[in-house]
Design a protein around this motif. Sequence first.
Motif, mmCIF file in Angstrom:
data_model
loop_
_atom_site.group_PDB
_atom_site.id
_atom_site.type_symbol
_atom_site.label_atom_id
_atom_site.label_comp_id
_atom_site.label_asym_id
_atom_site.label_seq_id
_atom_site.Cartn_x
_atom_site.Cartn_y
_atom_site.Cartn_z
ATOM 1 N N ALA A 146 0.841 -1.206 0.000
ATOM 2 C CA ALA A 146 0.000 0.000 0.000
ATOM 3 C C ALA A 146 0.873 1.252 0.000
ATOM 4 C CB ALA A 146 -0.931 -0.009 1.210
ATOM 5 N N LYS A 147 1.939 1.257 0.798
ATOM 6 C CA LYS A 147 2.853 2.406 0.827
ATOM 7 C C LYS A 147 3.560 2.562 -0.519
ATOM 8 C CE LYS A 147 6.854 4.330 3.257
ATOM 9 N NZ LYS A 147 7.280 5.040 2.077
ATOM 10 N N LEU A 148 3.987 1.467 -1.098
ATOM 11 C CA LEU A 148 4.643 1.487 -2.408
ATOM 12 C C LEU A 148 3.716 2.103 -3.452
ATOM 13 C CD1 LEU A 148 7.043 0.026 -4.274
ATOM 14 C CD2 LEU A 148 5.142 -1.483 -4.752
ATOM 15 N N ARG A 149 2.465 1.688 -3.460
ATOM 16 C CA ARG A 149 1.512 2.229 -4.426
ATOM 17 C C ARG A 149 1.338 3.734 -4.226
ATOM 18 N NH1 ARG A 149 -3.512 -1.821 -5.129
ATOM 19 N NH2 ARG A 149 -4.463 0.219 -5.372
ATOM 20 N N ARG A 150 1.281 4.171 -2.973
ATOM 21 C CA ARG A 150 1.176 5.617 -2.707
ATOM 22 C C ARG A 150 2.433 6.330 -3.184
ATOM 23 N NH1 ARG A 150 -0.863 3.653 2.088
ATOM 24 N NH2 ARG A 150 1.054 4.159 3.214
ATOM 25 N N ASP A 151 3.607 5.779 -2.854
ATOM 26 C CA ASP A 151 4.869 6.410 -3.244
ATOM 27 C C ASP A 151 5.034 6.509 -4.760
ATOM 28 O OD1 ASP A 151 5.488 6.676 -0.565
ATOM 29 O OD2 ASP A 151 7.044 5.144 -0.556
ATOM 30 N N LEU A 152 4.452 5.558 -5.489
ATOM 31 C CA LEU A 152 4.534 5.559 -6.945
ATOM 32 C C LEU A 152 3.414 6.395 -7.580
ATOM 33 C CD1 LEU A 152 5.432 1.813 -7.662
ATOM 34 C CD2 LEU A 152 6.967 3.793 -7.668
ATOM 35 N N GLY A 153 2.567 6.959 -6.731
ATOM 36 C CA GLY A 153 1.478 7.799 -7.228
ATOM 37 C C GLY A 153 0.343 7.022 -7.855
ATOM 38 N N LEU A 154 0.185 5.768 -7.459
ATOM 39 C CA LEU A 154 -0.868 4.935 -8.028
ATOM 40 C C LEU A 154 -2.163 5.014 -7.246
ATOM 41 C CD1 LEU A 154 1.264 1.771 -8.868
ATOM 42 C CD2 LEU A 154 0.809 3.780 -10.291
ATOM 43 N N ASP A 155 -2.103 5.491 -6.037
ATOM 44 C CA ASP A 155 -3.300 5.680 -5.210
ATOM 45 C C ASP A 155 -3.387 7.147 -4.843
ATOM 46 O OD1 ASP A 155 -3.831 2.964 -5.263
ATOM 47 O OD2 ASP A 155 -2.842 2.558 -3.367
ATOM 48 N N SER A 156 -4.342 7.828 -5.401
ATOM 49 C CA SER A 156 -4.455 9.251 -5.078
ATOM 50 C C SER A 156 -5.617 9.520 -4.161
ATOM 51 C CB SER A 156 -4.595 10.091 -6.331
ATOM 52 O OG SER A 156 -5.030 9.393 -7.442
#
Length: 156
Positions: A146-156
């Motif tokens: 979940a953190k990775l997805r946020r860091d990659l800008g995939l979850d806004s």
Amino acid sequence: MTRLEPGTPAPDFTLTDHTGKQVSLHDFRGRKTIVYVYPKAMTPGCTTQACDFTESLDRLRGEGYDVIGISPDSPSALAKFREKDGLGIVLLSDPEKEMLTAYGAFGEKKNYGKVVQGVIRSTFVVDEAGTLTHAWYNVKATGHVAKLRRDLGLDS
């Protein structure tokens, strides 16, 4: 122990997957690749992390990312891990720890207050040209995807 930094070329590797097939990082050129390193198949933290990656796989692939998990486990252990937990990610075996060492994901770490040699849970993102864009070391299994997805800008 050398740690990799974003902006450097990702060291290439060729390892055996859960089916016995040889897989190289350069096989993924042209797509972004998430390479994550975990200590041992079928342990609680590693299972949580692998299941989280599998649950996010469609979204990650839709954004142009492939996912590779690497551990020192044997290909047969990886096959059992995939089957037991219904994993959809590519799992590779590095029993000699050559890739793990090249990526700075094997070495001294603290385990229950003691300094030991072992696999350092880490995640790397490699761009389409083979350059590291992210390198995280000592990540937590739970919540990391979940953190990775946020860091990659995939979850806004």
